[in-house]
Scaffold this motif. Structure first.
Motif, PDB file in Angstrom:
ATOM      1  N   SER A   1       0.846  -1.186   0.000  1.00  0.00           N
ATOM      2  CA  SER A   1       0.000   0.000   0.000  1.00  0.00           C
ATOM      3  C   SER A   1       0.887   1.243   0.000  1.00  0.00           C
ATOM      4  O   SER A   1       2.082   1.176   0.264  1.00  0.00           O
ATOM      5  N   GLU A   2       0.277   2.348  -0.305  1.00  0.00           N
ATOM      6  CA  GLU A   2       1.042   3.592  -0.361  1.00  0.00           C
ATOM      7  C   GLU A   2       1.529   4.031   1.007  1.00  0.00           C
ATOM      8  O   GLU A   2       2.578   4.640   1.142  1.00  0.00           O
ATOM      9  N   LYS A   3       0.770   3.724   2.022  1.00  0.00           N
ATOM     10  CA  LYS A   3       1.157   4.130   3.376  1.00  0.00           C
ATOM     11  C   LYS A   3       2.151   3.118   3.936  1.00  0.00           C
ATOM     12  O   LYS A   3       1.978   1.912   3.794  1.00  0.00           O
ATOM     13  N   GLU A  10       8.325  -1.225   8.211  1.00  0.00           N
ATOM     14  CA  GLU A  10       8.376  -1.184   6.756  1.00  0.00           C
ATOM     15  C   GLU A  10       9.102   0.061   6.257  1.00  0.00           C
ATOM     16  O   GLU A  10       9.607   0.091   5.136  1.00  0.00           O
ATOM     17  N   SER A  11       9.137   1.094   7.097  1.00  0.00           N
ATOM     18  CA  SER A  11       9.781   2.338   6.681  1.00  0.00           C
ATOM     19  C   SER A  11      11.302   2.205   6.645  1.00  0.00           C
ATOM     20  O   SER A  11      11.990   3.002   6.034  1.00  0.00           O
TER      21      SER A  11
END
Length: 140
Positions: free
Chosen positions: A124-126, A131-132
């Motif tokens: 997803s875009e967010k 995950e960052s």
């Protein structure tokens, strides 16, 4: 009779002194023995003047019995704890021995169907949480 009670009291005080000054790993048992002997000596000293000699001896005997019962109760609890720990160690050891899975023979491995690959899910875009952070060694 007074001489007998004095000797019993001296023996109790000497025994209590030895218990207090001796290095023992279990202090609880040490204190039970010392307090029991000092209490027996104190009661014998108090009863010596007012009661008959056999009553003083019965009091010493009774207090010694109570002290012995307390001592053995603690000893029994420690023994049960040791047995419980021993059983837990055996269980863990048995689980460690049983945990290796048997290796499948080659014939069965050939006949087994290939595992299905799951479709790759789109990200997803967010981006949240871990995950960052980029993968290590991929040259950020």
């Amino acid at each position: 009779m007074v001489k007998l009670l004095i000797w019993v009291m001296i023996a109790a005080v000497v025994m209590a002194g030895v218990v207090f000054f001796k290095k023992i790993e279990n202090k609880k048992k040490t204190y039970i023995v010392a307090v029991g002997s000092l209490l027996a000596a104190a009661v014998a000293l108090w009863m010596q003047g007012d009661f008959a000699w056999h009553m003083s001896l019965l009091a010493i005997l009774g207090l010694s019995l109570v002290t012995a019962l307390l001592f053995m109760k603690i000893e029994e609890r420690e023994q049960q704890e040791k047995e419980r720990l021993k059983q837990e160690r055996k269980d863990r050891k048995k689980q460690a021995v049983e945990s290796p899975k048997p290796v499948k023979p080659e014939k069965e491995a050939e006949k087994a169907p290939e595992p299905k690959t799951e479709p790759v899910q789109e990200k997803s875009e967010k981006v949240f949480g871990m995950e960052s952070i980029g993968p290590v060694g991929k040259g950020n």
